[in-house]
Motif scaffolding. Sequence first.
Motif, PDB file in Angstrom:
ATOM      1  N   LEU A  89       4.782   0.075  -5.669  1.00 24.98           N
ATOM      2  CA  LEU A  89       3.775   0.004  -4.609  1.00 24.98           C
ATOM      3  C   LEU A  89       3.468  -1.445  -4.245  1.00 24.98           C
ATOM      4  CD1 LEU A  89       1.823   1.610  -2.805  1.00 24.98           C
ATOM      5  CD2 LEU A  89       0.106   1.377  -4.619  1.00 24.98           C
ATOM      6  N   ILE A  90       3.358  -2.312  -5.233  1.00 27.14           N
ATOM      7  CA  ILE A  90       3.083  -3.733  -4.973  1.00 27.14           C
ATOM      8  C   ILE A  90       4.243  -4.369  -4.208  1.00 27.14           C
ATOM      9  CG2 ILE A  90       2.823  -5.976  -6.093  1.00 27.14           C
ATOM     10  CD1 ILE A  90       1.195  -4.527  -8.262  1.00 27.14           C
ATOM     11  N   LEU A  91       5.478  -3.993  -4.552  1.00 20.42           N
ATOM     12  CA  LEU A  91       6.635  -4.499  -3.804  1.00 20.42           C
ATOM     13  C   LEU A  91       6.525  -4.124  -2.325  1.00 20.42           C
ATOM     14  CD1 LEU A  91       9.853  -3.883  -5.957  1.00 20.42           C
ATOM     15  CD2 LEU A  91       8.892  -6.072  -5.238  1.00 20.42           C
ATOM     16  N   GLY A  92       6.179  -2.872  -2.073  1.00 17.77           N
ATOM     17  CA  GLY A  92       6.043  -2.426  -0.690  1.00 17.77           C
ATOM     18  C   GLY A  92       4.921  -3.135   0.030  1.00 17.77           C
ATOM     19  N   ALA A  93       3.769  -3.316  -0.653  1.00 17.43           N
ATOM     20  CA  ALA A  93       2.615  -3.962  -0.030  1.00 17.43           C
ATOM     21  C   ALA A  93       2.913  -5.425   0.308  1.00 17.43           C
ATOM     22  CB  ALA A  93       1.409  -3.874  -0.961  1.00 17.43           C
ATOM     23  N   LEU A  94       3.642  -6.118  -0.568  1.00 17.90           N
ATOM     24  CA  LEU A  94       3.968  -7.528  -0.331  1.00 17.90           C
ATOM     25  C   LEU A  94       4.874  -7.713   0.879  1.00 17.90           C
ATOM     26  CD1 LEU A  94       4.570  -8.862  -3.954  1.00 17.90           C
ATOM     27  CD2 LEU A  94       2.706  -9.491  -2.419  1.00 17.90           C
ATOM     28  N   SER A 108      -4.742  -6.975   7.139  1.00 14.37           N
ATOM     29  CA  SER A 108      -3.944  -5.982   6.436  1.00 14.37           C
ATOM     30  C   SER A 108      -4.898  -5.035   5.715  1.00 14.37           C
ATOM     31  CB  SER A 108      -3.007  -6.654   5.426  1.00 14.37           C
ATOM     32  OG  SER A 108      -2.367  -5.679   4.622  1.00 14.37           O
ATOM     33  N   SER A 109      -4.511  -3.789   5.623  1.00 12.20           N
ATOM     34  CA  SER A 109      -5.345  -2.805   4.932  1.00 12.20           C
ATOM     35  C   SER A 109      -5.104  -2.807   3.428  1.00 12.20           C
ATOM     36  CB  SER A 109      -5.067  -1.403   5.492  1.00 12.20           C
ATOM     37  OG  SER A 109      -3.689  -1.084   5.374  1.00 12.20           O
ATOM     38  N   TRP A 110      -4.079  -3.549   2.976  1.00  6.73           N
ATOM     39  CA  TRP A 110      -3.722  -3.511   1.558  1.00  6.73           C
ATOM     40  C   TRP A 110      -4.776  -4.111   0.634  1.00  6.73           C
ATOM     41  CZ3 TRP A 110      -0.618  -0.101  -0.098  1.00  6.73           C
ATOM     42  CH2 TRP A 110       0.459   0.327   0.688  1.00  6.73           C
ATOM     43  N   PRO A 111      -5.566  -5.118   0.997  1.00  2.00           N
ATOM     44  CA  PRO A 111      -6.582  -5.639   0.071  1.00  2.00           C
ATOM     45  C   PRO A 111      -7.558  -4.580  -0.432  1.00  2.00           C
ATOM     46  CG  PRO A 111      -6.213  -7.222   1.815  1.00  2.00           C
ATOM     47  CD  PRO A 111      -5.433  -5.979   2.183  1.00  2.00           C
ATOM     48  N   TRP A 112      -7.851  -3.571   0.400  1.00  2.00           N
ATOM     49  CA  TRP A 112      -8.729  -2.501  -0.083  1.00  2.00           C
ATOM     50  C   TRP A 112      -7.959  -1.225  -0.411  1.00  2.00           C
ATOM     51  CZ3 TRP A 112      -8.719   2.119   2.484  1.00  2.00           C
ATOM     52  CH2 TRP A 112      -8.258   2.125   3.805  1.00  2.00           C
ATOM     53  N   LEU A 113      -6.814  -1.028   0.281  1.00  2.00           N
ATOM     54  CA  LEU A 113      -6.053   0.198   0.057  1.00  2.00           C
ATOM     55  C   LEU A 113      -5.331   0.178  -1.292  1.00  2.00           C
ATOM     56  CD1 LEU A 113      -5.127   2.896   1.192  1.00  2.00           C
ATOM     57  CD2 LEU A 113      -3.233   1.713   2.327  1.00  2.00           C
ATOM     58  N   LEU A 114      -4.801  -0.972  -1.687  1.00  2.42           N
ATOM     59  CA  LEU A 114      -4.054  -1.054  -2.944  1.00  2.42           C
ATOM     60  C   LEU A 114      -4.928  -0.717  -4.149  1.00  2.42           C
ATOM     61  CD1 LEU A 114      -1.287  -1.705  -4.183  1.00  2.42           C
ATOM     62  CD2 LEU A 114      -1.998  -4.099  -4.317  1.00  2.42           C
ATOM     63  N   PRO A 115      -6.124  -1.325  -4.298  1.00  4.71           N
ATOM     64  CA  PRO A 115      -6.974  -0.937  -5.436  1.00  4.71           C
ATOM     65  C   PRO A 115      -7.363   0.536  -5.411  1.00  4.71           C
ATOM     66  CG  PRO A 115      -7.747  -2.987  -4.474  1.00  4.71           C
ATOM     67  CD  PRO A 115      -6.715  -2.437  -3.538  1.00  4.71           C
ATOM     68  N   LEU A 116      -7.575   1.066  -4.207  1.00  5.73           N
ATOM     69  CA  LEU A 116      -7.954   2.474  -4.095  1.00  5.73           C
ATOM     70  C   LEU A 116      -6.828   3.382  -4.579  1.00  5.73           C
ATOM     71  CD1 LEU A 116      -9.870   4.708  -3.129  1.00  5.73           C
ATOM     72  CD2 LEU A 116      -8.863   4.473  -0.834  1.00  5.73           C
ATOM     73  N   VAL A 117      -5.604   3.110  -4.109  1.00  4.21           N
ATOM     74  CA  VAL A 117      -4.458   3.945  -4.506  1.00  4.21           C
ATOM     75  C   VAL A 117      -4.210   3.831  -6.007  1.00  4.21           C
ATOM     76  CG1 VAL A 117      -1.978   4.290  -4.241  1.00  4.21           C
ATOM     77  CG2 VAL A 117      -3.383   3.801  -2.231  1.00  4.21           C
ATOM     78  N   LEU A 118      -4.318   2.625  -6.548  1.00  7.66           N
ATOM     79  CA  LEU A 118      -4.089   2.440  -7.980  1.00  7.66           C
ATOM     80  C   LEU A 118      -5.182   3.118  -8.811  1.00  7.66           C
ATOM     81  CD1 LEU A 118      -2.834  -1.262  -8.145  1.00  7.66           C
ATOM     82  CD2 LEU A 118      -1.492   0.860  -8.202  1.00  7.66           C
ATOM     83  N   SER A 119      -6.404   3.160  -8.292  1.00  7.18           N
ATOM     84  CA  SER A 119      -7.483   3.855  -9.001  1.00  7.18           C
ATOM     85  C   SER A 119      -7.215   5.353  -9.045  1.00  7.18           C
ATOM     86  CB  SER A 119      -8.831   3.588  -8.312  1.00  7.18           C
ATOM     87  OG  SER A 119      -9.143   2.217  -8.356  1.00  7.18           O
ATOM     88  N   VAL A 120      -6.778   5.900  -7.910  1.00  2.00           N
ATOM     89  CA  VAL A 120      -6.415   7.320  -7.881  1.00  2.00           C
ATOM     90  C   VAL A 120      -5.245   7.594  -8.816  1.00  2.00           C
ATOM     91  CG1 VAL A 120      -5.541   9.184  -6.421  1.00  2.00           C
ATOM     92  CG2 VAL A 120      -7.289   7.627  -5.536  1.00  2.00           C
ATOM     93  N   PHE A 121      -4.281   6.700  -8.822  1.00  5.15           N
ATOM     94  CA  PHE A 121      -3.120   6.839  -9.717  1.00  5.15           C
ATOM     95  C   PHE A 121      -3.563   6.834 -11.180  1.00  5.15           C
ATOM     96  CE2 PHE A 121       0.124   4.582 -12.271  1.00  5.15           C
ATOM     97  CZ  PHE A 121       1.146   5.522 -12.190  1.00  5.15           C
ATOM     98  N   ALA A 122      -4.493   5.947 -11.537  1.00  2.03           N
ATOM     99  CA  ALA A 122      -4.985   5.898 -12.917  1.00  2.03           C
ATOM    100  C   ALA A 122      -5.659   7.209 -13.299  1.00  2.03           C
ATOM    101  CB  ALA A 122      -5.960   4.730 -13.075  1.00  2.03           C
ATOM    102  N   ALA A 161      10.111   2.353   2.691  1.00  2.00           N
ATOM    103  CA  ALA A 161       9.365   2.899   3.827  1.00  2.00           C
ATOM    104  C   ALA A 161       8.119   2.075   4.134  1.00  2.00           C
ATOM    105  CB  ALA A 161       8.975   4.350   3.535  1.00  2.00           C
ATOM    106  N   ILE A 162       7.481   1.522   3.102  1.00  2.00           N
ATOM    107  CA  ILE A 162       6.267   0.731   3.305  1.00  2.00           C
ATOM    108  C   ILE A 162       6.602  -0.652   3.871  1.00  2.00           C
ATOM    109  CG2 ILE A 162       4.359  -0.436   2.119  1.00  2.00           C
ATOM    110  CD1 ILE A 162       4.296   1.897   0.156  1.00  2.00           C
ATOM    111  N   GLY A 163       7.651  -1.293   3.343  1.00  2.00           N
ATOM    112  CA  GLY A 163       8.006  -2.645   3.756  1.00  2.00           C
ATOM    113  C   GLY A 163       8.451  -2.723   5.209  1.00  2.00           C
ATOM    114  N   ASN A 164       8.433  -3.921   5.754  1.00  2.00           N
ATOM    115  CA  ASN A 164       8.833  -4.138   7.149  1.00  2.00           C
ATOM    116  C   ASN A 164      10.353  -4.027   7.279  1.00  2.00           C
ATOM    117  OD1 ASN A 164       9.627  -5.519   9.644  1.00  2.00           O
ATOM    118  ND2 ASN A 164       7.483  -6.103   9.786  1.00  2.00           N
ATOM    119  N   THR A 165      10.804  -3.110   8.105  1.00  2.00           N
ATOM    120  CA  THR A 165      12.243  -2.904   8.322  1.00  2.00           C
ATOM    121  C   THR A 165      12.646  -3.198   9.768  1.00  2.00           C
ATOM    122  OG1 THR A 165      11.836  -0.529   8.704  1.00  2.00           O
ATOM    123  CG2 THR A 165      12.446  -1.189   6.470  1.00  2.00           C
ATOM    124  N   ASP A 166      11.814  -3.933  10.486  1.00  4.07           N
ATOM    125  CA  ASP A 166      12.099  -4.303  11.871  1.00  4.07           C
ATOM    126  C   ASP A 166      13.209  -5.360  11.887  1.00  4.07           C
ATOM    127  OD1 ASP A 166      12.197  -5.302  14.440  1.00  4.07           O
ATOM    128  OD2 ASP A 166      10.031  -5.346  14.715  1.00  4.07           O
TER     129      ASP A 166
END
Length: 376
Positions: A89-94, A108-122, A161-166
């Motif tokens: 997930l961190i690879l994709g977010a970066l 970017s939405s990742w500063p708040w989305l990443l901790p949220l997703v990781l909390s749900v994962f935990a 899928a998360i990373g930029n593929t343009d």
Amino acid sequence: MKLYRKAARIQTVVCGFLFSAFSIVYLYVFQPYVMEALHFSLAHGKTRYAPLASAITLTLVLVLLQIVVCRLFRLKKIGEAVAYFPSFLILGALTDVGRSVYTSHCSSSWPWLLPLVLSVFAGLLFLFRRWQEPEPEDSGMTVQWNGSLGVMLSFACMTVAIGNTDTGFHHELEMEYCLRQGDYARALRVGERVGAPTRTQTALRAFALSHTGRLGDRLFEFPQPYGSAGLFFPADSAVSLRFTNDSLYALLSARPAAGKNPVEFLRALCYEEQGKHTALDYYLSALLLDKRLEDFVQAVEDFCEAPDSLPRHYQEALAQYQATHARTPALLSDSTWLHRYAAYQSATENGGSLEERRKAARESFGTTYWWYADFQ
């Protein structure tokens, strides 16, 4: 039981190897210029990005993160593969980076989305621990292997899928990187087989060609779908790119008044003898891109004393003008280009539809001004 534990250790090593291989290839081969742009933005250009060293270092950190997750939640068997989720997930977010990466208002939405997703994962891992079965007999190992590999593959697809593929954005970043390194030949090779470049790519190519003194020789070797506008960067590049029209104006040693037409700006530089000699190349190229052959010939007569020594595309344009205006004085003393233009005309006059004639002429004349003027 010993066989099971040995197989479990092998599974741990294999999963670690697969993640490491994917991470290094992903960062170093597929996303190096996105990561370089992110590094440039965060470091404000004060430090240099080392692609391979950075890919290896980040991969080691992410492998250690998986080990911490495994130890913290006491995961075993397929759980060791699941523990790679935060790393993927961190690879994709970066690498989820867009064209606003250089701007101060880059959001970017990742500063708040990443901790949220990781909390749900935990939270889910706590439940997963309860479902873990006792260590099975040897007969269950095949199922575990298939499950672990399936999990790793799913996470890898998620990262991509998360990373930029343009592709266009990747080419722009790579060309910017090459130009900053002064490697103009490499910059011209980036995306050279792409038939529909972005406007930024065409401007960066012209910028590289100008630095090598080959603008009049190689401009039409590349697709030019934007006319003279393709010599300049889009207006929004001032807030999204490292190279902007300010970079071009620095090359020309002059800048236009607000709202002035770019081609008229180049014309004024030439006729008022302002800026560098580069302005003449840009002006003549702009006239050819807009298919203004009469104005081009007039500019050549005004500024060029020896037409036969001009770059290739300029001589092609002069040959076309001379062949189609029989009553005008000869512009070229060397008849080579006139014969070649006659051969081009023969190739395009062999009946058939426009597309058939276009394809017939492209093989031998696809990099000439004539082909651009008639078919692009």
